[in-house]
Each structure stands twice: as structure tokens, then as C-alpha cells.
Scaffold this motif. Sequence first.
Motif, PDB file in Angstrom:
ATOM      1  N   SER A   1       9.713 -23.791  -1.571  1.00 34.10           N
ATOM      2  CA  SER A   1      10.965 -24.186  -2.249  1.00 34.10           C
ATOM      3  C   SER A   1      10.730 -24.094  -3.573  1.00 34.10           C
ATOM      4  O   SER A   1      12.187 -23.523  -5.005  1.00 34.10           O
TER       5      SER A   1
ATOM      6  N   ALA B   1      13.243 -16.358  -5.465  1.00 37.11           N
ATOM      7  CA  ALA B   1      14.175 -16.485  -4.778  1.00 37.11           C
ATOM      8  C   ALA B   1      13.077 -15.551  -3.357  1.00 37.11           C
ATOM      9  O   ALA B   1      13.196 -15.294  -2.060  1.00 37.11           O
ATOM     10  N   HIS B   2      12.616 -13.894  -4.389  1.00 36.94           N
ATOM     11  CA  HIS B   2      12.105 -13.308  -3.565  1.00 36.94           C
ATOM     12  C   HIS B   2      11.222 -12.795  -2.583  1.00 36.94           C
ATOM     13  O   HIS B   2      11.275 -13.195  -1.932  1.00 36.94           O
TER      14      HIS B   2
ATOM     15  N   GLN C   1      10.805 -16.348  -1.599  1.00 41.05           N
ATOM     16  CA  GLN C   1      10.565 -17.295  -0.203  1.00 41.05           C
ATOM     17  C   GLN C   1      11.264 -16.119   0.768  1.00 41.05           C
ATOM     18  O   GLN C   1      11.016 -16.526   1.873  1.00 41.05           O
ATOM     19  N   GLU C   2      12.251 -15.672   0.280  1.00 43.19           N
ATOM     20  CA  GLU C   2      12.921 -15.198   1.875  1.00 43.19           C
ATOM     21  C   GLU C   2      11.990 -14.198   2.453  1.00 43.19           C
ATOM     22  O   GLU C   2      12.049 -13.834   3.896  1.00 43.19           O
ATOM     23  N   THR C   3      10.475 -13.424   1.660  1.00 44.65           N
ATOM     24  CA  THR C   3      10.062 -12.471   2.451  1.00 44.65           C
ATOM     25  C   THR C   3       9.132 -13.376   3.573  1.00 44.65           C
ATOM     26  O   THR C   3       8.976 -13.039   4.578  1.00 44.65           O
TER      27      THR C   3
ATOM     28  N   ARG D   1       9.830 -16.358   4.997  1.00 48.32           N
ATOM     29  CA  ARG D   1      10.944 -17.860   6.054  1.00 48.32           C
ATOM     30  C   ARG D   1      10.993 -15.810   6.561  1.00 48.32           C
ATOM     31  O   ARG D   1      10.555 -15.735   8.160  1.00 48.32           O
ATOM     32  N   ARG D   2      10.919 -14.711   6.473  1.00 54.88           N
ATOM     33  CA  ARG D   2      11.278 -13.507   7.586  1.00 54.88           C
ATOM     34  C   ARG D   2       9.890 -13.085   8.311  1.00 54.88           C
ATOM     35  O   ARG D   2      10.214 -13.437   9.436  1.00 54.88           O
TER      36      ARG D   2
ATOM     37  N   GLN E   1       9.721 -15.512  11.182  1.00 51.01           N
ATOM     38  CA  GLN E   1      10.622 -15.163  12.506  1.00 51.01           C
ATOM     39  C   GLN E   1       9.821 -14.126  12.842  1.00 51.01           C
ATOM     40  O   GLN E   1      10.885 -14.235  13.764  1.00 51.01           O
TER      41      GLN E   1
END
Length: 449
Positions: free
Chosen positions: A22, A26-27, A29-31, A33-34, A37
Motif C-alpha cells: 500500500s 499506484a501504478h 501497486q496495480e501491476t 496485484r494483476r 492474479q
Amino acid sequence: MSSTLSRAIKSFPNRFDPDVLSTLPAHLQETIRRRHQVLGPGYMLMYREPVEFVSGQGAHLFDHEGNDYLDVYNNVPCVGHAHPRVVEVVSRQLAAVNTNTRYVQEALVDYAERLLATFPAGLSRLSLACSGSEANDLAMRVAKYHTGGEGIIVTRWAYHGITSEVSRFSPSLGKGSPLGPGVRLIDPPDPRLVAPGSTLAEHMRAQVRDAIEDLERHGFRLAALVTDSTYSSDGIFTDPVGYMPGVVEEVHAAGGVYIADEVQSGFARLGEEMWGFARHGVLPDIVTMGKPMGNGVPISGVVFRPEVSDDFGRNVRYFNTFAGSSIPVAAGAAVLDVFEEENVQQRVLENGTTLRAGIEEITRESPYVAEVRGRGLYVGVEIVADRDTLAPDRGLAEDVISDMRDRRVLISGTAKAANVLKIRPPLAFTSADVTRFLETFAEVAKERL
């Protein structure tokens, strides 16, 4: 991110800490998380705070914002990130054709002749693969075929690859990856383990003899001793030399072969010789190579004494679609070009000497540094709780690695306790790079060591 993943990641050294996700941009973090997945099991990110690179040059990597990170860890881009000679040669070949070894390729023969010319005369057959794991897999297949044995001897925390066969003699993969029943472990060549009144040569020879006897007692004929000449995963033990001739004698007397894994120590990484085994005055029966061969293009190799490999070649079919195809061969040839044009080995020797001397000077009075080890551009710094007990201090080692990363200098850790700093830059490392590393390391050492 799941708590299960968090626990798994924390069990590995020098890895991303999901608890700080956290706090990242932001970029990023999102990468991440993806990535979690869609990627399969086992993938790990390096450093407590990971970093994304978009370009590289020499021993330098650059992020989205253009920040310059000094790469003092990566042995894959052997002659440097995006080396113009390699880029040009591979691009030209990519625009022409990429065929495999079932077609006549003069470039393949030229490359094999050039590469074999860097080895002692007795090593004169080359087979190509795509990775160090594949190279060690093929080497062991040939060793077992030649000897009729199944027994394997490796050092206690060795890493030789990830195929089903090779993982069975790679103890550093941990308890979740079981060793084969015919695998025996010996100490790395650490002089501190030698009993009073003995020598390192006697200690190593006795261990191999005992391992052979135990294998035979359990019904296993010896196939091979496999060693990495830097003992990288064991904690980096390049010196002293002189113990290997007796070890190889024991192996040969038992009908086995000696496989020198040069993925880490080859291509002049240690400066004094092109191949790590040459420092020990022995001739291996089989030599394996990997990562540095193509400067990032997947290519690996196995070099044999013909007496060991020829029967296998006559009776067992070996074909690997991408091994020996035009593009990786072009990359391998370009790497050899750079070695000749830039006198890479001499550069490694000179800059490596300065690098190690500087690290030794910085850490000389530290109560938390047990030893500085290594040769050429491969240096290990053993971090301990105190010099008297030599108790490993993994936490302190990871703090140093993290502090260096925060200052945009990338190193890593090794050894079973992950308490040895692994300092292993591309061979493109310059005198200016050495200076930058030492200045940064001195800052961190002043605070931590």
C-alpha cells in the motif's frame, strides 16, 4: 494479497514484502496485484520495495522516471545490458532466418569451434540447450549412461537447476523439493570446517570418499560429482585452490565423472581464467554453461570429453528445437566478439581486484563481517551476529541489501542462512562503477556494520 502468499514470500531471502504494497506508487501497486492474479506458483519479486525497469545499458538499469540503478547483481547480461554489438548481431539474424540444428548452419559450426577453443584440448564436444537447468539435465543423463551409476554428490546447499532431474540434486531449493535417494551432500570448501591437524584437501577428499562408500552401501554406483566452482549458493567459496585433484581422483577411482557447473563461475567471471575449474588445475569430464552465454538470449551448453559422450550420442536421440538455432547462436558469437574486442577478462581482473580490496577496507573493523570472499567480479560478504560465534545474521544482511537498493545499487544474498551479500555485477562493470559501488557501500556500512 493473501496472508498465505505473504508467509511464503517472507520465507525467501531478499524478497518483496507484501505488507508494504500500500506504500508503493499506484501504478506499481496495480501491476503487482494483476501479476499475482495471473502468474503461476513460485514467482517472487526481489527487494522489500520492488522496482520496475524500462531500459538498461552496461551495468546500469533505468526506471520509468529515468533513475539510474547500478546493477551489481545480474550475471545474465554478461557483457552488459543492451550491448550494441549483441543487439546488432541478433537483430540482423532475426531479420534473416532462425533455423534449428537439423539444417546445416555454418554459423553454428563456427561458434562451436570458437567456444571449444577456450577449453583445454581434452574437452572437444559441444551440445547446446536453452538454460542452465537443461544443460545440467543433459550432463547428468550422459553421466549416468556412461557410468551405469545413479549416485550423485553435491555440496550441502548447492543449486544446479529446476528440471525434475536436476532439482533432485539441488538442495538449496529447500525441503519442499526432495532430494533423490542416490544423492549425498558434502561440505563446501570452507577452511573453517577443517579439523585441527588436517588440510582442506584432506577434508574434501575424505568427504567424497565417505559419500561414495555410503552410496555403495545403499546400492548406488557413483555417476557424478557436480560442483559450481564458486559454490555460489553455499556462500561463495572461491579460495583456496589445490584441493580438487584429490577429489577428482576419488571420483574417477569409483567409476564416476566430474561435472563442472560453470553457469556462475564461467566466462571469466573470476578474472584469472576463462573457466572457474581451471583455477583448480583439473580437467572435468563434463562442463555445463548457461546464463552468460547469450547475454540474455536463452542459450546454454554442455562440453564433454568425447570418451564420455560419444556412446550416448550414438545410441540416444537428443534434439532440442530451440537449442543451437540461429538466433541464440548469433548471440553467443556476439558475446565472444565482445570478449575479444573489449579484453573483458583483463577488465574483470583489474576491476575485481579493486572492488574486493575496497570492500575489505570498508569492513575491516566491523564486528558483523566474518569474511570477505571471492575473486574477480564475484564477491561475498558474510554477515554475522558477532565474529566470535559466527552466528549468521540474515536480518542484518537483508537490511544492508535493502539500504543499498534504496540508494539505487542492486545486490542480493546467498548461503543457506541468506547472510552472505552476493556482489556479482555484469562484466561490463567499469572503474567508475566500482567507485560508485564502494562509495555507496561505505555509507551503508557506516550505518549498519
